[in-house]
Design an enzyme around this catalytic site. Structure first.
Site, short mmCIF file in Angstrom:
data_model
loop_
_atom_site.label_atom_id
_atom_site.label_comp_id
_atom_site.label_asym_id
_atom_site.label_seq_id
_atom_site.Cartn_x
_atom_site.Cartn_y
_atom_site.Cartn_z
N TYR A 254 0.09 30.88 5.27
CA TYR A 254 1.22 31.04 6.18
C TYR A 254 2.41 30.44 5.47
O TYR A 254 2.38 29.27 5.08
CB TYR A 254 0.99 30.30 7.49
CG TYR A 254 0.19 31.08 8.51
CD1 TYR A 254 0.61 32.33 8.93
CD2 TYR A 254 -0.97 30.56 9.05
CE1 TYR A 254 -0.10 33.05 9.87
CE2 TYR A 254 -1.70 31.27 9.99
CZ TYR A 254 -1.26 32.51 10.39
OH TYR A 254 -1.97 33.21 11.31
N ASP A 282 1.61 39.18 9.69
CA ASP A 282 1.63 39.76 11.04
C ASP A 282 1.80 38.73 12.14
O ASP A 282 1.56 39.01 13.31
CB ASP A 282 0.36 40.60 11.29
CG ASP A 282 -0.92 39.77 11.16
OD1 ASP A 282 -0.83 38.53 11.12
OD2 ASP A 282 -2.00 40.37 11.11
N HIS A 377 -4.90 41.21 12.79
CA HIS A 377 -5.18 39.80 13.12
C HIS A 377 -6.24 39.71 14.22
O HIS A 377 -6.16 38.88 15.13
CB HIS A 377 -3.88 39.12 13.58
CG HIS A 377 -3.79 37.64 13.30
ND1 HIS A 377 -2.81 37.12 12.50
CD2 HIS A 377 -4.51 36.60 13.73
CE1 HIS A 377 -2.95 35.80 12.46
NE2 HIS A 377 -3.98 35.47 13.20
O1 173 Z 1 -4.98 33.67 14.98
C1 173 Z 1 -4.66 32.48 15.02
O2 173 Z 1 -5.02 31.76 15.95
C2 173 Z 1 -3.80 31.95 13.98
O3 173 Z 1 -3.62 32.61 13.02
C3 173 Z 1 -3.14 30.65 14.11
C4 173 Z 1 -1.83 30.53 13.71
C5 173 Z 1 -1.18 29.31 13.87
C6 173 Z 1 -1.84 28.22 14.41
C7 173 Z 1 -3.16 28.34 14.78
C8 173 Z 1 -3.81 29.55 14.62
#
Ligand code: 173
Length: 515
Positions: A254, A282, A377
């Protein structure tokens, strides 16, 4: 270097208990005392959860949501006060966070956990899911299982596989079926991988993502593991948990609004030998997952009736929950320029995760990415995103038309539960497929043995299905083996998939306090 915490004097439980207000807030985590007063307003998960536990041992609440090293990174040395001299009294030990669960239910789940069926009784991936739905904390189940909005895409991801049928060849020598292939330029024993999921410790508090690493290296087939930026174990821990050197680990990234954090993360992943970077595109903002939100402000009385919690939680302020809090750092202004920047910054192969249309796959290939993951996702982001298998059928001909299908890997994830699902994706041209939730559930129920068993199940299913399709090598698979007539007919009726539907839990509507 030397541990800066060594040599600090021990602190008594009585002393800790005195610092139990918002203006003077100490907590104990894993036998060490921290002064978190100054940190309260900066806590991504909000002040309330800490304030409610001021002066207590909060290890059980903290553990599943924070990777090792989080404290050292966020709490300056002078506020890392010292070791606890002896255990806190029981009333000052916060129990694991269990919204919506009565003590009776927690006991019942523990009883089930202590009496899990032997792994040999677990025949397919749905069995893991069914068991997980019974033993996981409400928080873990809600977080893992939830999809966005009405969960149409969540279910469509799987259901779309029902619209493809096989056209097997007969009388082909399938005495030996070989599942070897390659992914991202490296040999692979099987054409699937464990996809990244955050917070594995919610379901497996001891092993977390480390048990996935152990399970991935425990079978005859080594399986690549994609590790989440939001793993609940540190990257070092998961990398060290590898069983052998040929085991592949990839990093799911991320991109942080603070690019220095992202640059440091990538360098760290490189140092640890992770061999690819999957950039998730996404989730510029976290999807609307109502099962997950609902759990944050519901609680259950001892007689089992759902009631809304009073106070801060009922105001809705906390209903965002842990995942929303953890996602705040994700940069919503990410563009293709950032991908170009990352490409220059690292020599790791870059794969764009979350592609949902052919043009974007073409663009990724044209700018020299190593591949894409056609993914929505797991149905957790934009509801009414199309099923990845459908996007795959659209994308491969376009890539071939542009001559971009060589040295470019197209992966799919979402809804894959059977060897035949994988086979369909491979026939359509996927280099490999990812599974997320099934491994979360296997890991939550049985730890690394569960992960290894899940791998065995899928491997055997895939091998058998290939044999019955009349194919002995992955490279011989092609769209000619498929009847795709109904692929885009989303309302077509097919036989009910009882195992899938029985493990699917319907969302609950709001309830009045007196219900
Ligand atoms: O799918 C998710 O839960 C995820 O990608 C996510 C993103 C940020 C914080 C925790 C989970």
């Amino acid at each position: 270097g030397a541990d800066p915490r060594a040599g600090k004097p021990a602190i008594s439980p009585q002393e800790v208990a005195r610092h139990n207000t918002a203006d003077d807030c100490w907590v104990v985590i894993d036998g060490f005392v921290y002064d978190v007063t100054f940190f309260l307003p900066n806590h991504p998960g909000g002040e309330d959860v800490i304030r409610a536990n001021a002066g207590k041992d909060v290890s059980a609440v903290f553990g599943p949501l924070h990777a090792k090293g989080t404290l050292e990174k966020n709490i300056p040395e002078e506020y890392q006060l010292g070791p606890l001299s002896k255990p806190m009294p029981k009333r000052l030990v916060a129990p694991p966070y269990a919204p919506g669960e009565s003590p009776l239910e927690i006991m019942e789940k523990q009883r089930l956990r202590d009496n899990m069926p032997p792994l040999g009784n677990v025949l397919n991936l749905y069995d893991f899911e069914r068991l997980a739905s019974r033993i996981l904390s409400n928080q873990a189940w809600a977080y893992y299982s939830s999809g966005a909005d009405d969960e149409i895409t969540y279910r469509e991801n799987h259901n779309a596989y029902h619209r493809i049928f096989f056209k097997p060849h007969i009388l082909v020598d399938v005495a030996e079926v070989d599942l070897h292939t390659s992914m991202l330029g490296k040999p692979a024993d099987v054409p699937f991988y464990v996809s990244a999921t955050a917070l594995c410790k919610l379901g497996n508090p001891e092993g977390g993502e480390m048990d996935i690493a152990r399970g991935c290296g425990a079978t005859a087939h080594s399986v690549p593991q994609m590790i989440s930026t939001l793993a609940s174990c540190s990257l070092d821990e998961v990398a060290q948990a590898k069983v052998d050197d040929k085991q592949q680990q990839w990093f799911q990234l991320y991109v942080n609004s603070d690019r220095k954090v992202t640059r440091d993360l990538i360098r760290h992943a490189e140092e640890l030998g992770l061999s690819a970077l999957f950039v998730t595109v996404d989730a510029p903002s976290l999807g609307n997952r109502e099962k997950d939100q609902k759990i944050k402000f519901s609680t259950k009385s001892d007689d089992g009736a759902q009631v809304m919690q009073k106070g801060a939680a009922a105001s809705g302020r906390q209903s965002d929950g842990a995942s929303k809090a953890l996602s705040k750092f994700i940069d919503p202004s990410l563009t293709w320029d950032d991908i170009a920047y990352l490409k220059k910054f690292t020599d790791l192969p870059i794969v764009i995760k979350g592609v949902q249309r052919a043009e974007d796959a073409v663009r990724a290939a044209q700018m020299g990415c190593a591949g894409v993951v056609l993914s929505n996702h797991g149905g957790r982001q934009l509801d009414f995103s199309r099923a990845p298998i459908e996007v795959l059928a659209e994308t491969m001909p376009v890539l071939r038309h542009h001559g971009l299908d060589k040295d470019f890997d197209v992966f799919v994830d979402g809804g894959i539960r059977r060897g035949t699902d994988i086979l369909k994706a491979l026939c359509l041209g996927a280099s490999g497929v990812g599974l997320g939730r099934p491994f979360l559930y296997a890991n939550s129920c049985y730890g690394k043995e569960g992960v290894a068993h899940a791998i065995d199940i899928i491997t055997k299913e895939l091998e058998m299905s290939m044999r019955l399709l009349g194919v002995s090598k992955i490279e011989d698979l092609n769209p000619g083996f498929l009847d795709l007539t109904s692929l885009h007919a989303r309302s077509v009726n097919v036989a009910r998939d009882a195992l899938y539907e029985n493990s699917y839990r319907e969302p609950q509507l709001a309830k009045f306090l007196v219900d």
